[in-house]
Design a protein around this motif. Structure first.
Motif: not given
Length: 249
Positions: A58-59, A29-33, A67-69, A25-27
């Motif tokens: 989420v991993a 989206e990672a921050n959103h999580l 994110a593992r699909v 994930l980019d920064d």
């Protein structure tokens, strides 16, 4: 057996998605999580804006979030729905992009017009990435699978060099225009919306020569951002009310 957990969040990631694959994930989206307090192993929904949707887990790997699909779905593209908008005030144009995404636009084309060039705060090429981000945020919020195509502002003459398909319904928002023509569910639609001050007579003549017909959006003269959204809403409503393809007419 208990039902699977609902996704903790919807996030944007570049596709294509493959079951078993891992998406870094980019920064943003990672921050959103992190803000959403999503934990390792929680379910999330991935969208790529090109029809790809996936469920994933989420991993966490030290400072990286991935994110593992688990499973994927590919959604067919919606009917072609383009809105060409005079590239006026930047903030209003960005709002158009966000709302047009929610209303099913497949392309938002900023037009360079005589009047838009006089707007000091006009939307320009350097704002395209910000507009793309607004579109990505919109699909996450509204649940759409497709984000509209976006590009740098083009002069009207250049935009018109590419001939439209014969079946394209081309409409020019005009307070003095006629009623909305019949739009079937699968019809390709293209709207032209003038900027602050509208199109000039020369620009209107060029659009009409290319097959755009004048259509009134109401009795009042609307600002370009309002007009663009009204045009898309009318198009969506017309499609909902049209007979399904292949049904008896």
């Amino acid at each position: 057996m208990s039902a699977p957990a609902a996704p903790a969040a919807t996030i944007y990631a570049r596709g294509p998605f493959q079951a078993g694959g891992v998406i870094i994930l980019d920064d943003d989206e990672a921050n959103h999580l992190r803000v959403r307090r999503v934990e390792d192993g929680d379910a999330v929904r991935l969208v790529d804006g090109r029809g790809g949707i996936a469920t994933a887990r989420v991993a966490k790997d030290h400072d990286l979030l991935a994110a593992r699909v688990v499973a994927t779905t590919l959604i067919s593209p919606p009917p072609t729905t383009e809105v060409w908008v005079g590239a006026g005030d930047r903030d209003r144009f960005l709002s158009v992009v966000e709302k047009a995404t929610e209303l099913g636009a497949t392309r938002v084309l900023p037009l360079i017009t005589e009047h838009s060039q006089q707007v000091a705060t006009r939307f320009q090429a350097l704002h395209v990435e910000k507009a793309s981000k607004r579109a990505r945020e919109a699909i996450k919020q509204c649940g759409a699978a497709w984000a509209p195509a976006l590009g740098s502002p083009l002069p009207i003459a250049e935009a018109l060099r590419t001939p439209a398909p014969r079946a394209m319904v081309r409409m020019l928002a005009d307070p003095g225009g006629g009623p909305l023509p019949r739009i079937r569910e699968a019809d390709a639609v293209q709207w032209a919306i003038g900027p602050e001050g509208g199109f000039t007579d020369t620009e209107i003549a060029a659009l009409k020569a290319a097959g755009f017909r004048s259509v009134a959006l109401g009795r009042a003269t609307l600002r370009f951002d309002t007009a663009a959204l009204a045009a898309l809403a009318l198009t969506a409503q017309a499609r909902l009310g049209s007979p399904q393809q292949g049904s008896a007419g």
